[in-house]
Design a protein around this motif. Structure first.
Motif, PDB file in Angstrom:
ATOM      1  N   GLY A 200       0.643  -1.159  -0.114  1.00  0.00           N
ATOM      2  CA  GLY A 200      -0.217   0.062  -0.040  1.00  0.00           C
ATOM      3  C   GLY A 200       0.748   1.064  -0.150  1.00  0.00           C
ATOM      4  O   GLY A 200       1.712   1.447  -0.639  1.00  0.00           O
ATOM      5  N   ALA A 201       0.351   2.214   0.752  1.00  0.00           N
ATOM      6  CA  ALA A 201       0.866   3.689   0.930  1.00  0.00           C
ATOM      7  C   ALA A 201       2.579   3.489   1.499  1.00  0.00           C
ATOM      8  O   ALA A 201       3.232   4.536   1.071  1.00  0.00           O
ATOM      9  N   CYS A 202       2.721   2.555   2.189  1.00  0.00           N
ATOM     10  CA  CYS A 202       4.202   2.443   2.715  1.00  0.00           C
ATOM     11  C   CYS A 202       5.173   1.996   1.666  1.00  0.00           C
ATOM     12  O   CYS A 202       6.172   2.403   1.770  1.00  0.00           O
ATOM     13  N   CYS A 203       4.934   1.735   0.468  1.00  0.00           N
ATOM     14  CA  CYS A 203       5.855   1.448  -0.635  1.00  0.00           C
ATOM     15  C   CYS A 203       6.756   2.506  -1.049  1.00  0.00           C
ATOM     16  O   CYS A 203       7.821   2.528  -1.009  1.00  0.00           O
ATOM     17  N   ASP A 204       5.994   3.312  -1.174  1.00  0.00           N
ATOM     18  CA  ASP A 204       6.479   4.998  -1.623  1.00  0.00           C
ATOM     19  C   ASP A 204       7.498   5.247  -0.488  1.00  0.00           C
ATOM     20  O   ASP A 204       8.699   5.848  -0.711  1.00  0.00           O
ATOM     21  N   ILE A 205       7.041   5.225   0.990  1.00  0.00           N
ATOM     22  CA  ILE A 205       7.845   5.787   1.722  1.00  0.00           C
ATOM     23  C   ILE A 205       9.216   4.964   1.944  1.00  0.00           C
ATOM     24  O   ILE A 205      10.234   5.407   2.415  1.00  0.00           O
ATOM     25  N   ALA A 206       9.103   3.757   1.879  1.00  0.00           N
ATOM     26  CA  ALA A 206       9.970   2.863   1.987  1.00  0.00           C
ATOM     27  C   ALA A 206      11.276   2.819   0.958  1.00  0.00           C
ATOM     28  O   ALA A 206      12.302   2.747   1.249  1.00  0.00           O
ATOM     29  N   GLU A 207      10.667   3.283  -0.243  1.00  0.00           N
ATOM     30  CA  GLU A 207      11.600   3.740  -1.261  1.00  0.00           C
ATOM     31  C   GLU A 207      12.268   5.048  -1.018  1.00  0.00           C
ATOM     32  O   GLU A 207      13.369   4.963  -1.364  1.00  0.00           O
ATOM     33  N   GLU A 208      11.742   5.739  -0.276  1.00  0.00           N
ATOM     34  CA  GLU A 208      12.376   7.244  -0.062  1.00  0.00           C
ATOM     35  C   GLU A 208      13.429   6.809   0.701  1.00  0.00           C
ATOM     36  O   GLU A 208      14.724   7.358   0.809  1.00  0.00           O
ATOM     37  N   ALA A 209      13.102   5.987   1.980  1.00  0.00           N
ATOM     38  CA  ALA A 209      14.119   5.490   2.801  1.00  0.00           C
ATOM     39  C   ALA A 209      15.170   4.957   2.332  1.00  0.00           C
ATOM     40  O   ALA A 209      16.427   5.044   2.663  1.00  0.00           O
ATOM     41  N   ALA A 210      14.857   3.860   1.356  1.00  0.00           N
ATOM     42  CA  ALA A 210      16.066   3.069   0.779  1.00  0.00           C
ATOM     43  C   ALA A 210      16.955   4.176   0.030  1.00  0.00           C
ATOM     44  O   ALA A 210      18.213   3.791   0.186  1.00  0.00           O
ATOM     45  N   VAL A 211      16.554   5.177  -0.507  1.00  0.00           N
ATOM     46  CA  VAL A 211      17.410   6.086  -1.064  1.00  0.00           C
ATOM     47  C   VAL A 211      18.277   6.659  -0.047  1.00  0.00           C
ATOM     48  O   VAL A 211      19.482   6.797  -0.570  1.00  0.00           O
ATOM     49  N   LEU A 212      17.629   7.119   0.986  1.00  0.00           N
ATOM     50  CA  LEU A 212      18.787   7.441   1.942  1.00  0.00           C
ATOM     51  C   LEU A 212      19.696   6.946   2.459  1.00  0.00           C
ATOM     52  O   LEU A 212      20.802   7.202   2.869  1.00  0.00           O
ATOM     53  N   LEU A 213      18.984   5.437   2.713  1.00  0.00           N
ATOM     54  CA  LEU A 213      19.948   4.677   3.266  1.00  0.00           C
ATOM     55  C   LEU A 213      21.366   4.130   2.475  1.00  0.00           C
ATOM     56  O   LEU A 213      22.437   3.884   2.796  1.00  0.00           O
ATOM     57  N   GLU A 214      21.045   4.297   1.394  1.00  0.00           N
ATOM     58  CA  GLU A 214      22.076   4.009   0.216  1.00  0.00           C
ATOM     59  C   GLU A 214      23.261   4.956   0.208  1.00  0.00           C
ATOM     60  O   GLU A 214      24.169   4.568   0.083  1.00  0.00           O
ATOM     61  N   THR A 215      22.954   6.016   0.835  1.00  0.00           N
ATOM     62  CA  THR A 215      24.123   6.988   1.239  1.00  0.00           C
ATOM     63  C   THR A 215      24.867   6.702   1.927  1.00  0.00           C
ATOM     64  O   THR A 215      26.117   7.182   2.170  1.00  0.00           O
ATOM     65  N   VAL A 216      24.653   5.824   3.012  1.00  0.00           N
ATOM     66  CA  VAL A 216      25.472   5.152   4.233  1.00  0.00           C
ATOM     67  C   VAL A 216      25.891   3.714   3.939  1.00  0.00           C
ATOM     68  O   VAL A 216      26.364   3.124   4.820  1.00  0.00           O
TER      69      VAL A 216
END
Length: 807
Positions: free
Chosen positions: A680-696
């Motif tokens: 559901g709606a959490c998919c988009d938020i999870a993808e946003e978080a994954a982009v940020l986590l990729e930086t570390v």
């Protein structure tokens, strides 16, 4: 004689058809004897519980004359006499149900799955296809929760109106209607009229003006509570007066009051009322008063504890069977001696039917006991535990009337005793136990979902196809395009809900579609979620394909009881005999405010087993699920993401044909470090978080489960965890809700625990409802930063030197 009338104006016997009258008395007496013997069987221990129709017999005989082939019943658990009168029930089947015989050959309504006093006819053939409904009397499957038969009744009757008014619906509907002339008979007890479902449904039929004839059986009590405590003025007819039809006024409901012991009055009233309902296609209610309940509510209590002496004496005097007998003798249609002979024959027949039903239950179980005894005796001779197994066998032999549960218990105990014996010694017994497990699964647990060729699980996958320059539309425009294509493609498709018609839906997913397809196909309703779903159930049972629109997921709770008790269990409780392929369309998850952004998914999925639950992350995915379900004969709930309505998506060229598989997740992002499971709606938020986590340096794999029922039937999530060895379950439900469900499915059913290097984690919304406003939403539900922190902590636990503290 004619089954449609007990009258014979050409007869010299004062206008009555004597054969019909005496046949009726025999049926009533047979029904009473079944009730009496049924109670005795419960008290003797041969049955578990009894609730019967004594005291209501004569009114149901009269109703049977009004019932025509093609008509439907949506009733309650005291209608056995009606079923006898329509030849839909035999005395032997009555007792088979009482004994919970699981064989459809003995108990064709439910195969022993439903309680006694519940009735249904089989609407489906062995392959799950609809049988013709116009050449037989039809009964939708009863259920016990009081007044729950009412919402479905609305839909069954509404289907007749739609068939009558729409040539398009009638085309190809020969199995289901004869020009919409069918009427629907409802029955309900007086006390159940205090339920909100009753009032919502009565209001709905008055608004819709559908051909319903509802009978209220009024014996003055609801178990021990008299009418004075049930409703204002203690009289349901007085309260209903405001619904009454008045010439020259706005359409209402025709109301009748008739005494339940007066056979002539009942016959004439039912025939008059049904003729008007059938010809004018308008609703009517018969308040059947002065009924009795000679033996109390059920076998669980004694009515002498709560009825006064005067009331008990009155009930003896005005017992409907006694009154009909007196009337027959007074009119000289038969002598008392002739009636005694008739009663003796019926009593004998009922006793013999009871014995046949008992033997039909016992014979196969006794044969199975003999098998088990032979196998355990053989095992005893080979076992180190010979004495104990022989004692176990002797105990099994000594049981007076063992049930299958006793056999399974004995086999299990024998196998435990023989656990140290060679496998060859126990092979026969183990094979028997395994085989019986499969047989009993079919007896008691089959048909929860469709097992036909049209199962939603069998729908072929049609991927989305995009042209070179696909249009970029808002989510609600994508949904509208899907519906537009569906209504053009499926001629018996229709929808109903609040604001879907003129307004086009509050979120515009139905915009202008009513103008294109007409108000019979896309219909505005009042605010009545339970009957919106009930309408859909009834219409689906009669061959239409309804989409029931529940405006917001937060308001789903109004309809949840009907969805759970009726729709979800319908196919299962009828052992594959009835179905209602309803699609419930709703939307929720994130928006703003307590009652417009709820996500109570665990509460839903644990109450609607028997219905598929789709949780698409965007509108194209939602379209795929709508198309899949329209090609199936299963029921489904499709929960759209509310805040996706205004996000732009590429429109596939085949928006009306693309389909999605149920139970097959989609990997939205591949990664090596942590698996995030969500929907559901959490998919988009999870993808946003994954982009940020990729930086570390954290590589996240995101899996959208897409459907919660069924859940990942191929074990894709376990394979992901096998690669990452770490998992976070994420959603917007309350703590311990759907995340816990997903965790159990993955770790326990898919056995993914063996691949974990760190403990599994869950991230849900707070325990309270979401607070109002953007910040309220942010701090009430999982946000990007919380996901980042949760994943980071998982990695820090696994590699503390690489990932230092960030909090």
């Amino acid at each position: 004689m004619s089954l449609n009338t007990p009258f014979d104006e050409a007869s010299h016997d004062r206008g009555w058809n004597l054969d019909a009258v005496l046949r009726d008395y025999r049926i009533a007496y047979r029904s009473r004897q079944c009730s009496i013997l049924g109670r005795r069987e419960v008290f003797a221990g041969r049955a578990k519980f009894g609730i019967f129709g004594e005291g209501k017999e004569i009114a149901q005989l009269a109703m049977a004359y009004a019932f025509r082939k093609g008509d439907f019943r949506s009733g309650y658990y005291r209608d056995q006499t009606l079923m006898f009168a329509l030849d839909l029930l035999t005395a032997e089947q009555f007792f088979a149900q009482l004994y919970a015989n699981p064989e459809l050959s003995a108990e064709p309504a439910f195969g022993g799955r439903s309680m006694t006093g519940h009735f249904a006819t089989r609407l489906l053939d062995a392959d799950g296809n609809f049988l013709p409904q116009t050449d037989r009397y039809n009964s939708s499957a009863d259920l016990s929760p009081t007044a729950s038969q009412m919402p479905r009744l609305v839909g069954l009757a509404y289907a007749s109106k739609l068939y009558r008014q729409s040539p398009a619906f009638r085309a190809g509907a020969g199995l289901f209607t004869s020009n919409g002339d069918e009427i629907v008979f409802g029955t309900i007890g007086n006390a159940s009229c205090a339920e909100g479902l009753f009032w919502e449904s009565v209001n709905a039929v008055g608004v819709l003006q559908v051909p319903m004839l509802l009978s209220i059986w009024d014996d003055g009590f609801g178990i021990s509570v008299p009418n004075a405590f049930q409703m204002t003025k203690g009289d349901i007819a007085r309260i209903l007066e405001g619904f009454g039809h008045r010439p020259g006024g706005r359409p209402g409901i025709d109301l009748y009051v008739v005494r339940g012991w007066d056979y002539p009055e009942l016959c004439s009233t039912y025939l008059e009322a049904s003729d008007i309902v059938r010809s004018k296609h308008t609703p009517a209610i018969l308040h059947v008063t002065e009924l009795t309940q000679p033996f109390g509510h059920s076998t669980s209590g004694n009515h002498e504890r709560y009825k006064s002496h005067d009331r008990l004496e009155w009930e003896k005097e005005f017992d409907c069977l006694k009154k009909m007998r007196e009337w027959i003798v007074e009119k000289e249609f038969a002598t008392a001696r002739e009636l005694e002979e008739l009663e003796a024959l019926e009593s004998k027949d009922v006793l013999e039917a009871r014995e046949r039903a008992w033997q039909a239950l016992r014979s196969p179980i006794e044969a199975e006991r003999s098998e088990v005894v032979q196998m355990t005796e053989k095992l005893a001779m080979l076992s180190r535990q010979q004495g104990k197994i022989q004692a176990l066998t002797a105990s099994l032999k000594a049981l007076d009337a063992p049930m299958r549960r006793d056999l399974m218990a004995a086999v299990t105990e024998a196998l435990l005793l023989a656990k140290e014996d060679p496998e060859s010694a126990t092979a026969e017994l183990r094979q028997w136990k395994s085989r019986q497990g499969e047989i009993n699964f079919r007896r008691y647990s089959s048909d929860l979902y469709s097992e036909s060729f049209a199962s939603a699980l069998n729908v072929p996958v049609v991927p989305a196809v995009y042209p070179d320059n696909p249009p970029l539309l808002k989510g609600f425009e994508v949904i509208k395009a899907c519906f537009d294509a569906a209504f053009a493609r499926v001629p018996n498709l229709l929808s109903m809900g609040e604001d879907v018609g003129l307004l086009g839906g509050v979120n515009q997913g139905w915009a202008h579609l009513q103008e294109k397809y007409g108000p019979l196909r896309i219909t505005d309703t009042g605010i009545r979620e339970a009957t919106i779903v009930g309408e859909a159930i009834g219409m689906a049972m009669r061959g239409l394909r309804p989409i029931a629109e529940i405006q917001y997921l937060d308001y789903f709770l109004y309809a949840l009881q009907i969805i759970s008790d009726d729709l979800a269990s319908l196919r299962w409780r009828t052992h594959g005999g009835q179905k209602a392929p309803v699609i419930i369309s709703t939307r929720g998850h994130r928006l703003e405010g307590i009652w417009h952004s709820g996500s109570p998914m665990a509460g839903i999925i644990n109450l609607v087993r028997g219905i598929y639950v789709c949780v698409p992350r965007n509108s194209v995915q939602a379209a795929g699920f709508y198309n899949t379900m329209l090609l199936s004969d299963d029921a489904a709930i499709i929960v759209e993401v509310l805040n996706a309505y205004y996000k732009r998506e590429l429109l596939p060229a085949n928006i009306g044909e693309l389909t999605l598989p149920l139970g097959v997740p989609e990997v939205l992002r591949t990664g090596r470090d942590v698996t995030v499971v969500t929907y559901g709606a959490c998919c988009d938020i999870a993808e946003e978080a994954a982009v940020l986590l990729e930086t570390v340096g954290i590589d996240v794999e995101i899996i959208d489960v897409r459907t919660l029922l069924p859940f990942d039937i191929k074990g894709m999530i376990a394979e992901s965890i096998r690669k990452t060895s770490r998992v976070l379950f994420l959603d917007e439900d309350c703590p311990g809700g759907t995340t816990a469900y997903m965790m159990q499915e993955v770790l326990e059913r898919q056995r993914a625990f063996q691949w974990l290097d760190t403990p599994p984690r869950t991230l849900s919304a707070k325990a309270h409802r979401p607070a109002y406003g953007s910040d309220g939403d942010y701090f009430s539900k999982p946000n990007r930063e919380q996901i980042v922190e949760a994943v980071y902590e998982i990695m820090r636990e696994a590699e503390p030197r690489r990932f230092g503290p960030i909090l």
